[in-house]
Design an enzyme around this catalytic site. Structure first.
Site, short mmCIF file in Angstrom:
data_model
loop_
_atom_site.label_atom_id
_atom_site.label_comp_id
_atom_site.label_asym_id
_atom_site.label_seq_id
_atom_site.Cartn_x
_atom_site.Cartn_y
_atom_site.Cartn_z
CB SER A 318 36.56 31.14 41.75
OG SER A 318 35.94 31.96 40.79
CD1 TRP A 321 42.68 34.04 38.13
CD2 TRP A 321 40.47 34.16 37.79
NE1 TRP A 321 42.48 34.31 36.79
CE2 TRP A 321 41.14 34.39 36.55
CE3 TRP A 321 39.08 34.18 37.81
CZ2 TRP A 321 40.45 34.65 35.37
CZ3 TRP A 321 38.40 34.44 36.62
CH2 TRP A 321 39.08 34.67 35.43
CG HIS A 322 37.09 36.88 39.80
ND1 HIS A 322 36.77 35.57 40.04
CD2 HIS A 322 36.58 37.17 38.57
CE1 HIS A 322 36.08 35.09 39.01
NE2 HIS A 322 35.96 36.03 38.11
N GLY A 323 40.50 38.77 42.39
CA GLY A 323 41.12 39.90 43.09
C GLY A 323 41.58 39.47 44.47
CG PHE A 495 39.08 39.47 36.48
CD1 PHE A 495 39.32 40.34 37.52
CD2 PHE A 495 37.81 39.42 35.94
CE1 PHE A 495 38.31 41.14 38.03
CE2 PHE A 495 36.78 40.20 36.45
CZ PHE A 495 37.05 41.07 37.48
#
Length: 495
Positions: A318, A321-323, A495
């Site tokens: 997670s 995935w965001h950065g 995102f």
């Protein structure tokens, strides 16, 4: 084109609603309502998404082609049970084809996340929807591949940009039900009430707060302790109003179409612990990771230690995935570690009384909510900071910043015209720190809305319509639309 824009509110939405209801009515009379509704959704959604630029449209077209080329042959192979021998093992070829399809989806997503020259709008969300579709098709949860139903599901514009990640089965049921309905005036009014709340959260609350947060993250070392605390807290508030506002608007537009989206945001800062938080924040993304990552990893079927490792993997994914920066990995790890500790503690303790309604129980619950919010806010600092060093500087200013006046950029962000007119006619304007009061007014209003107001989606379904709700809807809509001049995109679209 985003929901909080003149183009959407004054042009696209009215035209789309008119076309949708006309085609739905014609379809019911001729017995082909589903075809016409799907066609309207597909064409309208393509127009909606095309306004983000042709290169964005090109990438979603490539993604759709990948999954159509996965779904059609896979369905054919599954029906015939075709198998091949690979490395001495007999493997059903449709499962191998599914693996290739999933890998191609992930590769496309990672290419733009890591090496692409730009990040296509909403690529994560439509990629996740594509993956869930082909996996469910392989499992037999979807009976057959239908190109029109599939395209309507993937492109449905209210959920395209930021979710919710609605399963195809649920979406299909909602569309089928919508095809049998006619325009409902009361539902439309309730949807407008919900939309006005959502656009107010985004335009007036999130965007105003966001300008203050952005100003202070440009000069972290100049903040006093109180301002540093407010900067961290206000970023939590900004995320809340930004995402909550989008979810409200998406649900409202879908309601106008007779389609109910799953609740994706359920007052997460009222959570009593981190486990409760992730049952409330981006609910459908949590479900996606659970169904398509956590369970395939083994879930809780391989012992307690492996279960906790799987939890950590999910949170690290997670974060990634965001950065790709270390700040996002730290954010994911912070949530993962506390999540594992909380699950372990909850499993081994006895007689938990989270829902104790006594006075003492309410106090304990309030303390738990506050502590959870503080921890989540601390993690958000890493989420927002450009570097780990920036995050540590902000934390340092909290403890050593001392007593200082608010910076000009921070206080100016809250000096919106509506507050200026109010303060101008009161004795408060004579105070030397009058404009700092604007920040505190926003803080107080935000806290009340976040911690004490009910979930807006549920509220809109239960509220008694009347003069009060009508005036509130008009007030919030007019106030927000007038403020569209500073239109901004939603944070999760990045995102």
């Amino acid at each position: 084109m985003v929901f909080n824009s003149y183009e959407f509110v004054l042009i696209f939405l009215p035209i789309f609603l008119l076309a949708y209801n006309v085609l739905r009515s014609i379809g019911r009379k001729k017995g082909n309502a589903r075809v016409l509704v799907d066609l309207c959704i597909i064409l309208g959604s393509l127009c909606f998404y095309a306004l983000f630029g042709m290169r964005n449209l090109a990438i979603i077209f490539i993604s759709i082609c990948i999954n159509v080329c996965t779904a059609i042959p896979m369905s054919f192979m599954r029906e015939r049970g075709i198998g091949i021998s690979l490395f001495g093992r007999e493997i059903l070829i449709h499962k191998l084809w599914l693996s290739i399809g999933v890998i191609l989806n992930v590769v496309l997503l990672l290419f733009f996340k890591l090496w692409g020259v730009f990040l296509p709008i909403a690529i994560s969300f439509y990629t996740f929807n594509q993956i869930s579709y082909i996996v469910d098709l392989e499992r037999g949860d979807i009976e057959k591949f239908d190109i029109m139903n599939y395209l309507a599901y993937i492109l449905f514009f209210p959920k395209l940009l930021q979710g919710p990640l609605m399963g195809y089965g649920d979406f299909d049921k909602e569309v089928k039900a919508a095809c049998e309905k006619s325009f409902d005036y009361e539902i439309f009014l309730r949807a407008m009430y919900l939309f006005s709340i959502g656009v107010f959260k985004k335009v007036i609350m999130a965007d105003t707060i966001g300008r203050a947060v952005d100003a202070n993250f440009q000069w972290l070392v100049g903040m006093g302790s109180i301002e540093a605390v407010l900067t961290a807290v206000f970023y939590s508030f900004q995320l809340y109003f930004d995402f909550s506002g989008y979810c409200d608007m998406a649900a409202a537009v879908s309601m106008m179409l007779g389609i109910e989206l799953p609740i994706n945001f359920d007052s997460p800062y009222k959570a009593v612990n981190i486990v409760d938080f992730w049952k409330r924040w981006h609910i459908t993304l949590t479900r996606f990771f659970t169904k398509y990552v956590y369970i395939p990893l083994g879930g809780n079927r391989k012992g307690e230690v492996r279960t906790y490792i799987n939890f950590m993997i999910i949170f690290l994914i997670s974060g990634f995935w965001h950065g790709t920066g270390w700040t996002f990995i730290i954010w994911g790890a912070m949530h993962g570690v506390l999540y594992v500790i909380t699950r372990w503690y909850g499993k081994h303790r006895e007689n938990a009384k989270i829902n104790d309604v006594s006075v003492g129980g309410a106090i304990v619950k309030g303390i738990k909510i506050l502590l959870t919010f503080i921890y989540v806010t601390a993690a958000w600092v890493f989420f927002r900071a450009e570097t780990i060093e920036d995050a540590l500087i902000l934390f340092g200013q909290i403890f050593k910043g001392g007593v200082r006046s608010f910076s000009n950029g921070f206080s100016a962000a809250f000096q919106i015209d509506e507050l200026w007119y109010i303060l101008k006619v009161t004795p408060l304007m004579k105070l030397s720190n009058a404009w700092e009061l604007c920040a505190w007014i926003f803080f107080a209003c935000s806290a009340v809305m976040i911690f004490f107001f009910p979930n807006a989606v549920r509220r809109c379904k239960e509220v008694k319509l009347g003069i009060g709700t009508t005036l509130l809807t008009v007030l919030l809509l007019v106030w927000s639309i007038v403020s569209f001049g500073g239109v901004s995109t939603f944070l999760y679209m990045n995102f």
